[in-house]
Each structure stands twice: as structure tokens, then as C-alpha cells.
Design a protein around this motif. Structure first.
Motif, PDB file in Angstrom:
ATOM      1  N   GLY A  87       6.611   8.526   2.662  1.00 12.66           N
ATOM      2  CA  GLY A  87       6.448   6.930   3.545  1.00 12.66           C
ATOM      3  C   GLY A  87       5.593   6.251   3.695  1.00 12.66           C
TER       4      GLY A  87
ATOM      5  N   THR B 246      12.545   6.569   0.282  1.00 13.90           N
ATOM      6  CA  THR B 246      11.756   7.254   1.469  1.00 13.90           C
ATOM      7  C   THR B 246      12.275   6.801   2.579  1.00 13.90           C
ATOM      8  N   ALA B 247      12.850   5.171   2.703  1.00 11.83           N
ATOM      9  CA  ALA B 247      13.499   4.159   3.510  1.00 11.83           C
ATOM     10  C   ALA B 247      15.418   4.856   4.094  1.00 11.83           C
TER      11      ALA B 247
ATOM     12  N   LEU C 114       8.921   4.890  -1.673  1.00 10.83           N
ATOM     13  CA  LEU C 114       8.992   3.794  -0.271  1.00 10.83           C
ATOM     14  C   LEU C 114      10.794   3.954  -0.210  1.00 10.83           C
TER      15      LEU C 114
END
Length: 142
Positions: free
Chosen positions: A97, A139-140, A136
Motif C-alpha cells: 500500500g 490494499t486499503a 492502492l
């Protein structure tokens, strides 16, 4: 700051989304305009009017953003399952991330220099940046 670190990180992620999306909207408009100018320049350099079809690199300037989204979607379709496995089955979620966030910011910073001579390279970078944005987001949400 929230009591849980993951919740705080998610809030920062959502806060940063606004700036990224606004810059992408601005950049998209600029890329279309710069592609249109390049297509008109090709028409001026054409030997006869039959060669002028209003296209640049084989596509109309108005389809540039759609092409960027298609490239980003194909990258995501082929690579996000691998990224998802890395996020789910290793301890590298936070590192991944942070790395993709840094890459996203770096590409956005480079795209400040989008001018008539660099618009095509910046369009390619935008497709790659869109993929990094999806990584991203993955991953969040993981």
C-alpha cells in the motif's frame, strides 16, 4: 486519530482520494485537448485532404480517455489477482500500500509537466497510474 490504526489509515486514504480524482479530471481534459491539437497538426502536415481523418496514433482524440481506461482495466484484470494473493497471503499489505501510494504520487508529480511534446507519454503514465490506484484501493479495502 481513531482508536484503530487501520481505521485511521483508511480515513487518510479516503481523504487523499479527492485530490487524486480531481487531478485526474483536470489531466484528462488536458490530454484530450493536447491530442486534438496534435491531430490538427497532422492534418496541416498532410499532403492531401484525404489523409486527414482527425486521428492521432490511430485514434480520435475524444477516445483517448476511454483507451486509457481500457489499458488500466486490462492491467487490473491480469495483475490484480496476483496482487490480491500477495495482500491476502503474505505480510506485505502495508508495504504494498505504501509503495503504490508513493508511485501514484510520483507519477502525479511527473504529470505536472504535461505539455504538447509529452502528452502521449503522460497518457501512458496515466494508464499505469490508474492501475496503481486500483492496487492502492485493493490494499486499503483488504
Amino acid at each position: 486519530r481513531l482508536l484503530v490504526d487501520d481505521a485511521t489509515g483508511f480515513q487518510y486514504f479516503r481523504l487523499g482520494n479527492g485530490a487524486v480524482i480531481m487531478s485526474n479530471v483536470f489531466l484528462s481534459r488536458s490530454l484530450i485537448e493536447l491530442a486534438r491539437i496534435a491531430a490538427e497538426a497532422n492534418c496541416e502536415n498532410a499532403e492531401n485532404e484525404d489523409e486527414c481523418d482527425g486521428k492521432i496514433y490511430g485514434f480520435k482524440p475524444s477516445s483517448l480517455i476511454t483507451n486509457i481506461a481500457t489499458i488500466a482495466g486490462l492491467l487490473a484484470a491480469f495483475l490484480l489477482p496476483v496482487v490480491g494473493a500477495i495482500v491476502d497471503y503474505t505480510d506485505h499489505r502495508k508495504v504494498l500500500g505504501a509503495t503504490t501510494a508513493a508511485l501514484l504520487i510520483a507519477i502525479q508529480a511527473v504529470q505536472i509537466y504535461t505539455v504538447q511534446d509529452t502528452w502521449f507519454v503522460m497518457a501512458i503514465l496515466q494508464a499505469i497510474n490508474s492501475f496503481f490506484y486500483q492496487v492502492l484501493t485493493l490494499t486499503a479495502y483488504a
